[in-house]
Design an enzyme around this catalytic site. Structure first.
Site, PDB file in Angstrom:
ATOM      1  N   HIS A 154       0.804  -1.215   0.000  1.00 53.95           N
ATOM      2  CA  HIS A 154       0.000   0.000   0.000  1.00 53.95           C
ATOM      3  C   HIS A 154       0.842   1.273   0.000  1.00 53.95           C
ATOM      4  CE1 HIS A 154      -3.650   2.049  -0.346  1.00 53.95           C
ATOM      5  NE2 HIS A 154      -3.270   2.886   0.582  1.00 53.95           N
ATOM      6  N   TYR A 173       1.791   5.437  -2.247  1.00 56.14           N
ATOM      7  CA  TYR A 173       1.926   6.803  -1.754  1.00 56.14           C
ATOM      8  C   TYR A 173       3.290   7.372  -2.105  1.00 56.14           C
ATOM      9  CZ  TYR A 173      -2.402   6.269   0.795  1.00 56.14           C
ATOM     10  OH  TYR A 173      -3.708   6.083   1.117  1.00 56.14           O
ATOM     11  N   HIS A 202      -8.812   0.722 -10.338  1.00 56.82           N
ATOM     12  CA  HIS A 202      -8.548   1.696  -9.277  1.00 56.82           C
ATOM     13  C   HIS A 202      -7.096   2.156  -9.297  1.00 56.82           C
ATOM     14  CE1 HIS A 202      -8.249   3.640  -5.424  1.00 56.82           C
ATOM     15  NE2 HIS A 202      -7.333   2.779  -5.054  1.00 56.82           N
ATOM     16  N   HIS A 210      -4.831   1.827 -11.617  1.00 54.08           N
ATOM     17  CA  HIS A 210      -4.412   2.480 -12.854  1.00 54.08           C
ATOM     18  C   HIS A 210      -4.908   3.928 -12.892  1.00 54.08           C
ATOM     19  CE1 HIS A 210      -3.098  -1.445 -14.330  1.00 54.08           C
ATOM     20  NE2 HIS A 210      -2.458  -0.804 -15.280  1.00 54.08           N
TER      21      HIS A 210
END
Lengths: 277, 179, 549
Positions: C223, C227, C374, C376
């Site tokens: 995840h 970011y 999502h 992409h």
């Protein structure tokens, strides 16, 4: 000057403390509330009686009992060979040298001294076959998972260690490149071998029997066998006469294949892949 | 525009953002509380290397079965590159429990057009319960890459209503894929 | 503000060009693979389509787009910010080049086995599937190379703070160092997985592998890595976009807060990728779902601050009324256009993300095309479009040349935007219909899934538009080398409306936040990782795909 700096740095320190304090309060509260809801409130909702400790255990995945209904089955497994670290390490430690002695005495008459069969239509070529495949088949002959009047008594003369040595010996021999004639395969057969048939849920033969091993441990190399031997085995899987394929993999696939396709694939592989694109 | 105005507008937006978080959190809590919806998380271990000799996942024990208490359990092995069994009949409007595991690599379990979804991780039995409210066929593809035959790894779930749902005397139900 | 007008000197030009150049070269290659993969999925059987080539291609596309392209771009942009915003040379050019060459060797080492079909494990490399050791070593080298960058960024900021006591670190550098810390935390999970699980397995030293542990370690990375990709875009939103629009940044403070919140709430949340996994209980899945929701905070703050900054720009240019300022913005400037398009894509992507992170709704779409859609949208769309805009902004500065005509630049951005929308909207639909991701071939003749095919076709054309856009981008950069020299290599960062004279220590450094992050990580992952050592788990047999038979 210096007192002014001291004053400023003590002001800074007080400010830092304030940040630390409020950040800790905010983060701590958030975590505690989330854990309360996630570990106690939500799991309790699913239970008839009030048992916070049980709820926490369930929520973090500690099972108190095997609460699921376990249906016991007494059927013999398709194969009792298990693919574990022990099996693999034992195979890695097998001795091709002692295998060679056993092969000369026990196997050579049919499968040839170097694994090149005297009659490939009946007895498969074992030269360059994978250790895993040979080992598994020998064990299955021993346990009766694979039925053969010829092989069962022969395999039963070997200890488990000897089956590994034999497998290691044959695996180390140079593979037979092509057997039989070379009719060129039809596009549909090449597609089955290399792409598969998604509509029927048939993975390509290549995905398990190909050169980069992607599928099950025991999947044998097909190139180098005789076409009629391969076709015979495919048919036996299709009729479930042969059923030592783990999780019914080959029985499931062959059930979806037509006799013509089995024939075509047998020739394609039996031909040593001469028509390979 | 004074610095004070800017600071006030920032605080207001901070409050709005916090409110947004609150709403999302509330939706999650309320939906899982009110509907008792949880992701499949039973943390039940099983030895994947001896799965072929395991009694619960023995070949003859796989597939759909009506339990003595009337509930329905479907046991499935996901392996390279097939689900066993490949055709799965289930009754409409009854709770069905799926128990799935893998002897080799990671697979995925998804009944298209339903919310039945779980990873199948070797070493664990994935279990989920669902109710199918309408009859019909669903594709059940493997949804995690498991090797070169991954795309061809799928099964069919047939949801049958009253008349068509015919388990045999031992409570077992099975179906065949069209060839 | 000293960071207002900086010249790019200090001999870092080639370093930056090398990083960003390699980044986009790999992007172009991966875009070709992506378009080909989409063609395969339509069922039209393009040339070379076999399961072997398809999954090797997916492995290469993911490895490049996930590990290589954004990492090198972020490193290059970070070096640019470090010298221009701080107005000081890099602490060590040697270390910087060493990091680059490690990463470059790593890229080659990872790609060769993929091409040979010896590392067809996809970029998420979920064991027991195990590929060639060179693949893992290659990925590891890229990561280690990027750690050099992390060290240099932290070092550069510390050096600047020593020389400028009491002054606020320039916002662009504050964001860059936030990303450096974020990346250090992020890579922890995957580095442990590669070093202690995958490399020993791929060398044949270990025969068994703890699958649940590997998945959890990977989720730790999976995840926040997004970011890390995202932060350069955010840095550009705050420090370049307002400048490009001809105004000032509404608030410096909001920028600092957003960077800190992104650092904090990217990490203890990765288990939302494991909602559907049987090896974790509901308790920690729920905690991480709650933490995931907090990412709404920095997103909202950013949308607000940047919109407000843009409004100032629009009004300065004579825009009137409630929405008149929008029309008055300088839309001809690629950075302004890209920022707006990126916001739109973030909005769409954010909506999809809410469904992903919702603990209960996730079951509908887990591992379906919805998920592919999502990330992409968020990464391929909102983030990469900003990578393009940043490059259009800094490349001319580095070359001291100016594009004569910005129309091809705008066209390229529009093509990318339209392409990603056309590609990902059908994927969302397909996901809801239950189409799994990562599958090469579908039998559309099957009535159960026949309705999928038209959507797949539509998405393919979106993919082609993106490919055209990627190639046009390469062309745009290439033509820049023949553009008019302007002899101006100064970088202009946006200045806040009220530049802070001083900020609290908490908003000028990361000590407090790293401690808080440590606390959150221990709470969120302590038990979920620890359980594998506490309970009796059965590992799986290593399944090596690189051994020939």
């Amino acid at each position: 000057m210096s007192t002014d700096q001291d004053h400023r740095s003590s002001e800074r320190r007080a400010e830092d403390r304030l940040w630390r304090f409020w950040v800790s309060i905010a983060a701590g509260t958030f975590v505690v509330v989330s854990l309360l809801v996630g570990l106690i409130v939500l799991p309790l909702r699913d239970e008839a009686r009030f048992d916070p400790w049980g709820a926490i255990c369930r929520a973090i995945g500690i099972r108190k009992d095997g609460s699921t209904v376990t249906k016991k089955s007494s059927d013999p497994p398709a194969s009792s060979v298990t693919w574990s670290a022990g099996t693999r390490l034992a195979l890695l430690g097998a001795s091709p040298e002692s295998g060679s002695t056993i092969v000369k005495e026990t196997c050579a008459a049919c499968h040839g001294e170097t694994g090149v069969s005297v009659d490939p239509q009946q007895f498969p070529n074992l030269a360059g076959q994978t250790e895993e495949a040979i080992f598994k088949q020998l064990r299955d002959f021993q346990t009766g998972a694979r039925v053969s009047d010829i092989m069962a008594p022969i395999a039963q003369t070997l200890t488990e260690a000897q089956t590994r040595d034999v497998a290691a010996y044959f695996a180390a021999q140079k593979r037979v490149e092509a057997v039989g004639s070379s009719p060129s395969a039809s596009a549909n057969i090449v597609e089955l071998a290399h792409i598969g048939a998604p509509a029927r849920g048939i993975p390509s033969c290549y995905s398990c029997h190909g050169q980069n091993r992607s599928g099950p441990e025991e999947a044998p190399v097909l190139f180098g066998q005789s076409a009629s031997y391969i076709e015979d085995q495919l048919k036996k899987f299709a009729s479930a006469e042969r059923r030592n394929d783990m999780f019914a993999r080959m029985r499931t696939i062959t059930k979806q294949l037509s006799p013509e396709e089995m024939h075509g694939l047998a020739i394609y592989y039996g031909d040593g892949g001469a028509a390979k694109p | 525009m004074s610095e004070e105005t800017i600071r006030r507008s920032e605080l207001m937006w901070g409050a709005i953002a916090a409110f947004g978080v609150g709403i999302m959190a509330a939706v999650i809590v309320v939906s899982s509380f009110a509907m008792a919806i949880h992701p499949p998380s039973n943390v039940e271990t099983i030895d994947p290397t001896t799965l072929n000799t395991n009694s619960e996942f023995a070949e003859s024990n796989l597939g759909t079965r009506v339990n003595p208490d009337g509930s329905v359990t479907v046991r499935i092995v996901a392996t390279q590159f097939e689900f066993l069994p490949r055709c799965i009949p289930v009754p409409k409007d009854r709770q069905v429990t799926f128990r799935v595991t893998s002897p080799d690599v990671i697979h995925g379990f998804l009944i298209a057009g339903s919310n039945a979804n779980t990873m199948v991780v070797p070493g664990y039995v994935a279990q989920l319960r669902t109710v199918f409210s309408s009859a019909g066929d669903h594709l059940m593809p493997c949804h995690e890459f498991c090797g070169l035959g991954h795309s061809e790894m799928w099964a069919l779930v047939k949801v049958l209503d009253g008349a068509e749902w015919k388990p045999d005397a031992s409570g077992k139900a099975s179906c065949e894929l069209p060839r | 503000m000293p960071a207002e007008r900086q010249a790019v000197n200090y001999r870092v030009k080639n370093l930056i060009l090398a990083h960003i150049g390699v980044s986009f070269a790999t992007l172009a290659a991966a875009a070709v693979l992506g378009a080909w993969q989409m063609t395969v999925r339509t069922g039209v059987n393009p040339p070379f389509a076999t399961p072997e080539t398809y999954f090797a291609s997916v492995s290469a596309h993911g490895t490049i787009m996930g590990y290589v392209m954004p990492t090198l771009f972020t490193m290059g942009f970070g070096y640019f910010v470090a010298v221009t915003a701080l107005d000081q040379p890099l602490p060590s050019m040697r270390l910087a080049w060493a990091g680059f060459w490690l990463a470059a060797v790593g890229i080659v080492a990872a790609i060769i086995p993929i091409v040979m079909g010896k590392a067809t494990v996809l970029y998420t490399f979920y064991p027991p599937l195990t590929g060639s050791v060179f693949y893992y070593l290659g990925v590891l080298l890229v990561v280690v190379g990027s750690w050099f960058w992390v060290a240099l960024m932290i070092w550069a900021m510390a050096h600047w703070k020593r020389n400028n006591p009491g002054r606020p670190v320039p916002l662009a550098m504050f964001g860059t160092v936030a990303n450096a810390f974020l990346w250090l935390w992020t890579t922890g999970g995957v580095a442990v997985e590669i070093i202690f699980q995958l490399i020993p397995a791929s060398l044949g030293w270990t025969q068994m592998i703890d699958v649940g542990l590997a998945r959890t370690l990977f989720a730790w990375t999976l995840h926040p890595i997004v970011y890390f990709w995202l932060l350069p875009a955010y840095i550009a939103f705050y420090t370049i976009a307002p400048q490009a629009a001809g105004a000032r940044l509404y608030s410096d403070l909001m920028g600092r807060l957003s960077f800190i919140l992104l650092l904090l709430f990217s990490l203890p949340v990765g288990m939302h990728h494991l909602f559907m996994d049987p090896e974790h209980g509901t308790g920690f899945k729920f905690l991480q779902a709650m933490l995931t929701a907090l990412v709404v905070l920095p997103t909202f703050l950013t949308v607000f601050t940047i919109s407000a900054s843009m409004e100032i720009a629009g009004r300065l240019r004579g825009g009137k009324g409630l929405f008149g300022w929008i029309a008055a913005l300088p839309w001809d400037r690629p950075m302004v256009l890209a920022t707006c398009l990126s916001f739109v894509l973030l909005g769409f992507g954010g909506f999809g993300g809410v469904v992903n992170m919702a603990y209960a709704m996730n079951a509908m779409i887990h591992n379906t095309s919805w998920v592919t859609a999502h990330f992409h949208l968020i990464f391929g769309g909102a983030v990469v479009i900003m990578y393009f805009a940043i490059t259009y902004w800094i490349w001319p500065i580095l070359l001291e040349r100016e594009a004569a005509d910005v129309r091809p630049l705008r066209l390229q951005l529009w093509l990318w935007f339209i392409g990603i929308v056309i590609m990902t909207f059908p994927w969302h639909v397909l996901g809801l219909l239950g189409q799994p991701r990562r599958i090469a071939t579908f039998d559309y003749a099957n009535p159960v899934i026949a309705q999928w095919q038209p959507w797949v076709f539509v998405s393919m054309f979106g993919g082609y538009l993106m490919l055209v856009s990627a190639l046009l981008f390469v062309w745009n950069i290439a033509t820049l080398y023949r553009a008019r020299p302007v002899g101006d290599n100064r970088m202009h960062y946006a200045v806040a409306v009220y530049p802070p004279a001083r900020v609290p220590n908490a908003l000028n450094g990361f000590a407090l936040w790293n401690w808080l992050l440590l606390f959150l990580m221990v709470v969120a992952y302590g038990y979920p990782l620890g359980q594998f050592f506490l309970m009796d788990v059965y590992p799986g047999l290593v399944h090596r795909v690189d051994i020939g038979s």
